[in-house]
Design a protein around this motif. Structure first.
Motif, PDB file in Angstrom:
ATOM      1  N   LEU A 154       0.822  -1.206   0.000  1.00  0.00           N
ATOM      2  CA  LEU A 154       0.000   0.000   0.000  1.00  0.00           C
ATOM      3  C   LEU A 154       0.860   1.262   0.000  1.00  0.00           C
ATOM      4  N   PHE A 155       1.891   1.298   0.837  1.00  0.00           N
ATOM      5  CA  PHE A 155       2.756   2.472   0.880  1.00  0.00           C
ATOM      6  C   PHE A 155       3.526   2.651  -0.425  1.00  0.00           C
ATOM      7  N   LEU A 156       3.816   1.541  -1.089  1.00  0.00           N
ATOM      8  CA  LEU A 156       4.568   1.614  -2.342  1.00  0.00           C
ATOM      9  C   LEU A 156       3.770   2.326  -3.428  1.00  0.00           C
ATOM     10  N   SER A 157       2.455   2.073  -3.461  1.00  0.00           N
ATOM     11  CA  SER A 157       1.645   2.559  -4.581  1.00  0.00           C
ATOM     12  C   SER A 157       0.591   3.593  -4.221  1.00  0.00           C
ATOM     13  N   ASN A 158      -0.027   3.462  -3.048  1.00  0.00           N
ATOM     14  CA  ASN A 158      -1.192   4.292  -2.757  1.00  0.00           C
ATOM     15  C   ASN A 158      -0.858   5.779  -2.710  1.00  0.00           C
ATOM     16  N   THR A 159       0.360   6.106  -2.332  1.00  0.00           N
ATOM     17  CA  THR A 159       0.791   7.501  -2.304  1.00  0.00           C
ATOM     18  C   THR A 159       0.670   8.139  -3.680  1.00  0.00           C
ATOM     19  N   PHE A 160       0.841   7.319  -4.721  1.00  0.00           N
ATOM     20  CA  PHE A 160       0.947   7.863  -6.067  1.00  0.00           C
ATOM     21  C   PHE A 160      -0.294   7.659  -6.924  1.00  0.00           C
ATOM     22  N   VAL A 161      -1.330   7.017  -6.391  1.00  0.00           N
ATOM     23  CA  VAL A 161      -2.559   6.856  -7.160  1.00  0.00           C
ATOM     24  C   VAL A 161      -3.191   8.215  -7.428  1.00  0.00           C
ATOM     25  N   ASN A 162      -3.231   9.087  -6.406  1.00  0.00           N
ATOM     26  CA  ASN A 162      -3.777  10.432  -6.595  1.00  0.00           C
ATOM     27  C   ASN A 162      -3.001  11.195  -7.670  1.00  0.00           C
ATOM     28  N   ILE A 163      -1.674  11.049  -7.669  1.00  0.00           N
ATOM     29  CA  ILE A 163      -0.838  11.730  -8.672  1.00  0.00           C
ATOM     30  C   ILE A 163      -1.100  11.157 -10.055  1.00  0.00           C
ATOM     31  N   ASN A 222       2.684  -6.319  18.211  1.00  0.00           N
ATOM     32  CA  ASN A 222       2.507  -4.904  17.882  1.00  0.00           C
ATOM     33  C   ASN A 222       3.827  -4.204  17.604  1.00  0.00           C
ATOM     34  N   GLY A 223       4.850  -4.557  18.366  1.00  0.00           N
ATOM     35  CA  GLY A 223       6.157  -3.953  18.160  1.00  0.00           C
ATOM     36  C   GLY A 223       6.750  -4.312  16.814  1.00  0.00           C
ATOM     37  N   PHE A 224       6.664  -5.596  16.466  1.00  0.00           N
ATOM     38  CA  PHE A 224       7.237  -6.033  15.191  1.00  0.00           C
ATOM     39  C   PHE A 224       6.424  -5.504  14.021  1.00  0.00           C
ATOM     40  N   LEU A 225       5.086  -5.488  14.177  1.00  0.00           N
ATOM     41  CA  LEU A 225       4.234  -4.930  13.121  1.00  0.00           C
ATOM     42  C   LEU A 225       4.532  -3.447  12.938  1.00  0.00           C
ATOM     43  N   GLY A 226       4.777  -2.750  14.045  1.00  0.00           N
ATOM     44  CA  GLY A 226       5.126  -1.340  13.961  1.00  0.00           C
ATOM     45  C   GLY A 226       6.414  -1.102  13.190  1.00  0.00           C
ATOM     46  N   ILE A 227       7.388  -1.991  13.402  1.00  0.00           N
ATOM     47  CA  ILE A 227       8.651  -1.887  12.660  1.00  0.00           C
ATOM     48  C   ILE A 227       8.403  -2.071  11.167  1.00  0.00           C
ATOM     49  N   LEU A 228       7.591  -3.075  10.819  1.00  0.00           N
ATOM     50  CA  LEU A 228       7.283  -3.340   9.417  1.00  0.00           C
ATOM     51  C   LEU A 228       6.553  -2.161   8.780  1.00  0.00           C
ATOM     52  N   GLN A 229       5.605  -1.587   9.495  1.00  0.00           N
ATOM     53  CA  GLN A 229       4.843  -0.464   8.958  1.00  0.00           C
ATOM     54  C   GLN A 229       5.692   0.796   8.838  1.00  0.00           C
ATOM     55  N   SER A 230       6.546   1.021   9.827  1.00  0.00           N
ATOM     56  CA  SER A 230       7.430   2.187   9.778  1.00  0.00           C
ATOM     57  C   SER A 230       8.407   2.076   8.612  1.00  0.00           C
ATOM     58  N   PHE A 231       8.967   0.892   8.445  1.00  0.00           N
ATOM     59  CA  PHE A 231       9.888   0.659   7.335  1.00  0.00           C
ATOM     60  C   PHE A 231       9.182   0.884   6.002  1.00  0.00           C
ATOM     61  N   SER A 232       7.953   0.367   5.892  1.00  0.00           N
ATOM     62  CA  SER A 232       7.187   0.525   4.655  1.00  0.00           C
ATOM     63  C   SER A 232       6.868   1.988   4.386  1.00  0.00           C
ATOM     64  N   GLY A 233       6.487   2.726   5.450  1.00  0.00           N
ATOM     65  CA  GLY A 233       6.136   4.130   5.303  1.00  0.00           C
ATOM     66  C   GLY A 233       7.299   4.993   4.867  1.00  0.00           C
ATOM     67  N   MET A 234       8.509   4.620   5.277  1.00  0.00           N
ATOM     68  CA  MET A 234       9.692   5.411   4.904  1.00  0.00           C
ATOM     69  C   MET A 234      10.246   4.998   3.546  1.00  0.00           C
ATOM     70  N   VAL A 235      10.353   3.697   3.328  1.00  0.00           N
ATOM     71  CA  VAL A 235      11.027   3.183   2.136  1.00  0.00           C
ATOM     72  C   VAL A 235      10.096   3.103   0.925  1.00  0.00           C
ATOM     73  N   GLY A 236       8.826   2.684   1.146  1.00  0.00           N
ATOM     74  CA  GLY A 236       7.903   2.461   0.037  1.00  0.00           C
ATOM     75  C   GLY A 236       7.732   3.657  -0.882  1.00  0.00           C
ATOM     76  N   PRO A 237       7.275   4.813  -0.373  1.00  0.00           N
ATOM     77  CA  PRO A 237       7.076   5.975  -1.240  1.00  0.00           C
ATOM     78  C   PRO A 237       8.364   6.476  -1.888  1.00  0.00           C
ATOM     79  N   LEU A 238       9.476   6.439  -1.150  1.00  0.00           N
ATOM     80  CA  LEU A 238      10.748   6.908  -1.705  1.00  0.00           C
ATOM     81  C   LEU A 238      11.200   6.010  -2.846  1.00  0.00           C
ATOM     82  N   LEU A 239      11.098   4.689  -2.649  1.00  0.00           N
ATOM     83  CA  LEU A 239      11.477   3.745  -3.698  1.00  0.00           C
ATOM     84  C   LEU A 239      10.582   3.895  -4.920  1.00  0.00           C
ATOM     85  N   ALA A 240       9.271   4.044  -4.670  1.00  0.00           N
ATOM     86  CA  ALA A 240       8.335   4.212  -5.776  1.00  0.00           C
ATOM     87  C   ALA A 240       8.628   5.506  -6.538  1.00  0.00           C
TER      88      ALA A 240
END
Length: 422
Positions: free
Chosen positions: A31-40, A143-161
């Motif tokens: 979702l973080f990889l693509s959803n940021t850019f659907v509006n664009i 919750n801690g591990f899921l938070g790490i996964l979500q944080s990583f996705s939020g930072m890396v996904g949009p930048l990589l995309a």
């Protein structure tokens, strides 16, 4: 290695817990990889705010409707099936974007509807499964591990995309990231078949839990607060990202904006969870709401990419200050409500309904005003008006009094924000 052995000795990290983490991680990254850019993507095809607003209106219209349907299904069929339906519709959304391609803007309402349906099924099921699969001794780990996964996705996904889109000609980059997201959701569906079945039980009492607002003042106050939360989130869901793109004409710049926002949010969440105690919740909500509101002044009168980055820093720090105590207080209110244990699904559904009422009102007013004036003229005024939503939250929660306020386990997925909350 010693830490892993210690975890295994002190808690039962079972197969279903690991599989649910994998599904949550794939969902977040896809979702973080693509959803940021659907509006664009839609903006580049249409060039107008109406198309984008209608797309987002469809999301927030279908989301609460699907939440209700998913709540009914969650008490009649296997919860895994509901989760699978959510991931299926999210996969169908990205597949549709790929197939429609250059004409996606003409199908904006349909695409928004698909995404809203996917969100509804997925989050209802994920909320319920989290309660059922985790135990008190494994909830921190999950919750801690899921938070790490979500944080990583939020930072890396949009930048990589953003990097992929910027380096490829025409719209090939968009096709690549949408394809990757589609494949990630397909993998999530496959993994869901390895989860143990979760038998359903009980009846769905949506009307009774909705009507509880007339008997429980705290529940009514938290519902009203969620309406104003939605008012702020509605138009902010897409206007800021569109502004970043219009000023920079660069998807990579939008990826950097998200990297700054997510990175500061991660740090702020880490600090906030340790410093914001139950006795400070209401003050923290007021402080976070004020910072979020006054940060709008950075971009409302004069705007540049540097100002947008400063805005990202401010909201990245402020969101956790508001969200951590706000979500904790919400779960405290639900936890002490009438037959909360038996009807927790219904309480989650009703809460989601009120948030989306606010979002729908916000976007609808935006669309109505566009028929009288231009977007350039009205947007600053609407941001100033609806931006106050998070400040108004405080005036509802300040009157909430519970018999004993204790630290509740707050789901990381509720704390971490994505583009729709910016």
């Amino acid at each position: 290695m010693q830490k892993i052995h210690a975890i295994n000795r002190h808690m039962n990290v079972n197969k279903d817990l690991i599989l649910l983490l994998l599904i949550g991680g794939l969902y977040s990254l896809g979702l973080f990889l693509s959803n940021t850019f659907v509006n664009i993507y839609l903006w580049k095809q249409s060039g107008d705010f109406v198309t984008i607003a209608v797309y987002n209106l469809a999301i927030y219209t279908f989301l609460p409707i699907t939440f209700i349907i998913a709540g009914i299904l969650a008490k009649k069929v296997d919860r895994i099936i509901v989760l699978r339906l959510g991931v299926f519709f999210l996969s169908l959304f990205f597949l549709s974007v790929l197939v429609i391609g250059e004409k996606a803007a003409y199908f904006n309402f349909m695409l928004g509807g698909l995404l809203g349906v996917g969100y509804g099924f997925y989050w209802l099921a994920f909320n319920v499964l989290t309660f059922e699969i985790t135990e008190p001794d494994t909830r921190d780990f999950f919750n801690g591990f899921l938070g790490i996964l979500q944080s990583f996705s939020g930072m890396v996904g949009p930048l990589l995309a953003g990097m992929i889109i910027s380096k490829m000609k025409a719209n090939i980059g968009y096709s690549v990231i949408f394809t990757v997201s589609f494949l990630m959701f397909i993998c999530a569906v496959i993994i869901s078949f390895f989860l143990n079945q979760r038998k359903a039980e009980g009846s769905f009492h949506f009307r009774r839990v909705f009507a509880e607002r007339f008997h429980n003042k705290n529940w009514k106050r938290i519902q009203n607060a969620h309406i104003f939360q939605g008012l702020r989130e509605g138009i902010f869901a897409f206007i800021i990202s569109i502004w970043v793109f219009l000023i920079t004409q660069s998807e990579f710049a939008l990826g950097m904006f998200n990297l700054v926002f997510s990175g500061l949010s991660l740090i702020s969440y880490f600090v906030g969870t340790r410093m914001i105690k139950p006795s400070l919740r209401k003050k923290a909500i007021l402080l976070g709401g004020l910072v979020l509101y006054f940060s709008i002044a950075i971009i409302i009168f004069n705007i540049s990419y540097m100002q947008l980055l400063i805005y990202a820093i401010c909201i990245g720090i402020a969101y956790p200050i508001l969200t951590i105590p706000y979500v904790s207080l919400t779960y405290d209110v639900i936890g002490k409500a009438w037959r909360a244990k038996e009807y927790r699904v219904e309480y989650i559904v009703v809460r989601e309904l009120f948030v989306n009422i606010g979002r729908i009102i916000s976007i609808s007013i935006f669309l109505i005003t566009l028929s009288f004036t231009s977007a350039e003229v009205i947007i600053p005024y609407l941001l100033a008006i609806f931006g106050a939503g998070h400040v108004i939250i405080y005036f509802f929660v300040k009157n909430i009094y519970l018999e004993s306020e204790t630290d509740k386990q707050v789901l990381i997925k509720e704390q971490l924000t994505d583009d729709k909350n910016r």
